[in-house]
Scaffold this active site. Sequence first.
Site, PDB file in Angstrom:
ATOM      1  N   PHE A 166     -11.248  12.411  -2.231  1.00  0.00           N
ATOM      2  CA  PHE A 166     -10.841  13.810  -2.087  1.00  0.00           C
ATOM      3  C   PHE A 166     -10.117  14.084  -0.772  1.00  0.00           C
ATOM      4  CE2 PHE A 166     -13.943  15.948  -5.336  1.00  0.00           C
ATOM      5  CZ  PHE A 166     -13.206  15.398  -6.367  1.00  0.00           C
ATOM      6  N   ARG A 167      -9.936  13.052   0.057  1.00  0.00           N
ATOM      7  CA  ARG A 167      -9.017  13.046   1.206  1.00  0.00           C
ATOM      8  C   ARG A 167      -9.343  14.054   2.309  1.00  0.00           C
ATOM      9  NH1 ARG A 167      -7.438   8.147  -0.316  1.00  0.00           N
ATOM     10  NH2 ARG A 167      -5.861   8.088  -1.948  1.00  0.00           N
ATOM     11  N   HIS A 192     -14.496  -0.405  -9.569  1.00  0.00           N
ATOM     12  CA  HIS A 192     -13.241  -0.723 -10.284  1.00  0.00           C
ATOM     13  C   HIS A 192     -13.083  -2.200 -10.664  1.00  0.00           C
ATOM     14  CE1 HIS A 192     -12.202  -1.663  -6.141  1.00  0.00           C
ATOM     15  NE2 HIS A 192     -12.052  -0.387  -5.818  1.00  0.00           N
ATOM     16  N   ASP A 216     -11.638   6.195  -9.923  1.00  0.00           N
ATOM     17  CA  ASP A 216     -10.943   5.823  -8.682  1.00  0.00           C
ATOM     18  C   ASP A 216      -9.789   6.792  -8.438  1.00  0.00           C
ATOM     19  OD1 ASP A 216     -10.251   4.580  -6.344  1.00  0.00           O
ATOM     20  OD2 ASP A 216      -9.536   2.723  -7.261  1.00  0.00           O
ATOM     21  N   PRO A 227      -1.176   2.507  -2.728  1.00  0.00           N
ATOM     22  CA  PRO A 227      -1.773   2.192  -4.026  1.00  0.00           C
ATOM     23  C   PRO A 227      -2.713   3.284  -4.504  1.00  0.00           C
ATOM     24  CG  PRO A 227      -2.934   1.032  -2.287  1.00  0.00           C
ATOM     25  CD  PRO A 227      -1.821   1.784  -1.615  1.00  0.00           C
TER      26      PRO A 227
END
Length: 397
Positions: A62-63, A214, A280, A294
């Site tokens: 969520f940065r 992942h 992810d 990415p």
Amino acid sequence: MKFLIKNVKLTDHRGSKISDLLIEDEIIKKIGKDLSAYEDSMVIDGTGKVLMPSFVDLHVHFRDPGYTYKEDIESGSRAALKGGYTICYAMANTKPVCDNMEIYNYIREKSKDLDLIDLYQNIAVTKNLSGKELTDFESFGDDVKFISDDGRGILSNHVMNQACLEAKKHNIGIMVHGEDPEISPYDYRLAEDIITLRDSYLSKITGAKIHFSHVSTRGSVEIIRDYKAQGANITCETTPHHIYLAGEDFRVNPPIREKADNEALIQGLKDGTIDCISTDHAPHSKEDKEKGAPGMVGLETAFATSYTALVDSGNLSLEKLSQVMAYNPAKILGLDHGEIKEGARADLVLVDCEEEYIVSQADIVSKSKNSPFIGRKLKGKVLMTFRKGRLMYGGKN
């Protein structure tokens, strides 16, 4: 407000049935064949639709703090709700890195103040994601469930062993980013498999709880299956895009693999080797993506992508999809969620499994639009998301 959802297919990991369902005072108040006595509620016609436990995502970015031009807690939470999620677990690669309780508490409190979703937060395993010096495990609060150096991983065998011993001591899990960055430039498949093998073994000998993020290769699936059979305390996830896509060059980490890997991942979901599906969700601005960052946004398309690739294709039942998107990830977090039953908190998602739609950039509510699914036709649409009995997405909210 009370909601009465009539004639809807109720589906969770235990099975499906047609019924009415009453939501009142944050909980599922009543389930029955004909609840017409409660039609003073807001009535929703569920004919032909499916009501499931809301989804749980163990892997989002969520940065916030530091990269809020890509995403923030509010925009990420709204993207989650649109995708049918009410519980998410955020990674620690913020700026500054979430490697202490001050930053952890900032994120947790901001989410609680917004009260949109239940947002849990990782703390880094090593200070500043350096892979060298462990963070202060003694300082962690009781609600810290997992730690992770996601995005980089831990190359040092010694540091990872020490992390496992400390995590076991403090009853905390480690989410593993399976990659040896020294090998990645020339063999991205081996880079994932070799760390999966090492950390499965470390889990077995230390007893530490390891969750592999992942998972994308058939080799890693085989390793995890083998070590689970040996009693290692491990769980794992894969992503919708690693199930759906094959042989494409949209840049994510780990990369999109081949068709044989898709098949191995699907088999892993079928037999329980892979416990859950996580997105992810990795927002990037257009400029950052063009520079090679990415990752992709995935919360809003996760159900449709998974439904199209797994259920509509005949690979999994809808009940199994509910298990890997709701019940299992909640269980990994130690949460009582994922079953539709009277008295349970009303965290639910109403979906139309027959609706096909083309993913449009204009419809994405995340701040970032970096998705390889834009322009693709998917099947299965989230119509409404309820959290604590409140309609948080869909309808007239």
